[in-house]
Design a protein around this motif. Sequence first.
Motif, PDB file in Angstrom:
ATOM      1  N   ASP A  86       0.835  -1.211   0.000  1.00 27.08           N
ATOM      2  CA  ASP A  86       0.000   0.000   0.000  1.00 27.08           C
ATOM      3  C   ASP A  86       0.866   1.256   0.000  1.00 27.08           C
ATOM      4  O   ASP A  86       0.575   2.226  -0.708  1.00 27.08           O
ATOM      5  CB  ASP A  86      -0.930   0.015   1.217  1.00 27.08           C
ATOM      6  N   ARG A  87       1.940   1.248   0.786  1.00 23.36           N
ATOM      7  CA  ARG A  87       2.818   2.420   0.845  1.00 23.36           C
ATOM      8  C   ARG A  87       3.481   2.668  -0.518  1.00 23.36           C
ATOM      9  O   ARG A  87       3.546   3.785  -1.003  1.00 23.36           O
ATOM     10  CB  ARG A  87       3.886   2.258   1.921  1.00 23.36           C
ATOM     11  N   GLY A  90       0.840   3.996  -2.859  1.00 25.38           N
ATOM     12  CA  GLY A  90       0.506   5.381  -2.501  1.00 25.38           C
ATOM     13  C   GLY A  90       1.609   6.345  -2.923  1.00 25.38           C
ATOM     14  O   GLY A  90       1.320   7.431  -3.455  1.00 25.38           O
ATOM     15  N   ARG A  91       2.852   5.991  -2.741  1.00 29.00           N
ATOM     16  CA  ARG A  91       3.967   6.868  -3.159  1.00 29.00           C
ATOM     17  C   ARG A  91       4.005   6.997  -4.675  1.00 29.00           C
ATOM     18  O   ARG A  91       4.280   8.082  -5.202  1.00 29.00           O
ATOM     19  CB  ARG A  91       5.287   6.325  -2.632  1.00 29.00           C
ATOM     20  N   LEU A  94       1.317   9.464  -5.509  1.00 25.76           N
ATOM     21  CA  LEU A  94       1.728  10.815  -5.130  1.00 25.76           C
ATOM     22  C   LEU A  94       2.796  11.353  -6.085  1.00 25.76           C
ATOM     23  O   LEU A  94       2.759  12.536  -6.471  1.00 25.76           O
ATOM     24  CB  LEU A  94       2.232  10.838  -3.688  1.00 25.76           C
ATOM     25  N   GLY A 113      -3.368   8.518  -3.404  1.00 26.80           N
ATOM     26  CA  GLY A 113      -2.048   8.188  -2.865  1.00 26.80           C
ATOM     27  C   GLY A 113      -1.998   8.360  -1.357  1.00 26.80           C
ATOM     28  O   GLY A 113      -1.424   7.533  -0.642  1.00 26.80           O
ATOM     29  N   ARG A 114      -2.610   9.449  -0.859  1.00 28.66           N
ATOM     30  CA  ARG A 114      -2.636   9.680   0.592  1.00 28.66           C
ATOM     31  C   ARG A 114      -3.473   8.614   1.305  1.00 28.66           C
ATOM     32  O   ARG A 114      -3.133   8.165   2.400  1.00 28.66           O
ATOM     33  CB  ARG A 114      -3.162  11.087   0.882  1.00 28.66           C
ATOM     34  N   TYR A 116      -3.852   5.501   0.308  1.00 29.89           N
ATOM     35  CA  TYR A 116      -3.021   4.287   0.350  1.00 29.89           C
ATOM     36  C   TYR A 116      -1.959   4.379   1.438  1.00 29.89           C
ATOM     37  O   TYR A 116      -1.662   3.390   2.123  1.00 29.89           O
ATOM     38  CB  TYR A 116      -2.363   4.025  -1.009  1.00 29.89           C
ATOM     39  N   GLU A 117      -1.378   5.561   1.624  1.00 31.97           N
ATOM     40  CA  GLU A 117      -0.360   5.718   2.674  1.00 31.97           C
ATOM     41  C   GLU A 117      -0.980   5.582   4.061  1.00 31.97           C
ATOM     42  O   GLU A 117      -0.388   4.994   4.960  1.00 31.97           O
ATOM     43  CB  GLU A 117       0.369   7.044   2.524  1.00 31.97           C
ATOM     44  N   ARG A 118      -2.186   6.123   4.238  1.00 32.56           N
ATOM     45  CA  ARG A 118      -2.878   5.955   5.530  1.00 32.56           C
ATOM     46  C   ARG A 118      -3.223   4.483   5.767  1.00 32.56           C
ATOM     47  O   ARG A 118      -3.103   3.981   6.887  1.00 32.56           O
ATOM     48  CB  ARG A 118      -4.141   6.821   5.583  1.00 32.56           C
ATOM     49  N   ALA A 120      -1.525   2.024   4.631  1.00 34.19           N
ATOM     50  CA  ALA A 120      -0.249   1.376   4.952  1.00 34.19           C
ATOM     51  C   ALA A 120       0.096   1.604   6.419  1.00 34.19           C
ATOM     52  O   ALA A 120       0.561   0.680   7.103  1.00 34.19           O
ATOM     53  CB  ALA A 120       0.860   1.909   4.055  1.00 34.19           C
ATOM     54  N   ASP A 121      -0.133   2.820   6.908  1.00 31.30           N
ATOM     55  CA  ASP A 121       0.119   3.098   8.328  1.00 31.30           C
ATOM     56  C   ASP A 121      -0.746   2.207   9.221  1.00 31.30           C
ATOM     57  O   ASP A 121      -0.278   1.666  10.229  1.00 31.30           O
ATOM     58  CB  ASP A 121      -0.161   4.577   8.649  1.00 31.30           C
TER      59      ASP A 121
END
Length: 199
Positions: A86-87, A90-91, A94, A113-114, A116-118, A120-121
Amino acid sequence: MADADDAREKELEDLREEEELEDLRDDETLELAAKDQQELHRVHREAEEDARTETHEALRLAYADEVTADRLRSDASGKYQQGLSDRAHGRHLLDEAAARPDEPGADATAAAGRRYERAADREERDARYDRRSADRYDADARERRNDAAHQPGQPPAEEAARRPTDTPVASKFERRKPKHDKRKDRRPGELRNVGLGDD
């Protein structure tokens, strides 16, 4: 003289009665000792059975804790891998939105992208939680095995878990006798009668 004989007879009779009473006391003492010994054996057997049951239960619970810890570690590994994926995705989104900010949909790409980063978190946080839970389950399993190992009269828990109490008995392999094959009785060139038509 008759009085002396009567006195002597009375004395012998008293001695016999005392001996009989002493024999009865000895018999009662032996009987009580035997009953005490039986009671002691029964109590000892019950204590051994209780200890064996407690050890068995501790090992069963330790095994359940180990299975749960393994499952949680597996889940944590999957979540961690999903978080990495996911990270990375997301990157990538972005970077794509930053490379072409003037294109239509660039804002939506950046928002995705944001997200997906959330995600991933979240996945990585869940993976860390699962790893901590697995460590707690492993610690519980070790504690249970140690408790089982330190019970009086018990073999070490590691040996008890790996060595079955009832060893299997090997059975002798016997070849079956072949069934009588009717086809071997006929001659190779002969036609066989299968029962169709008139003979």
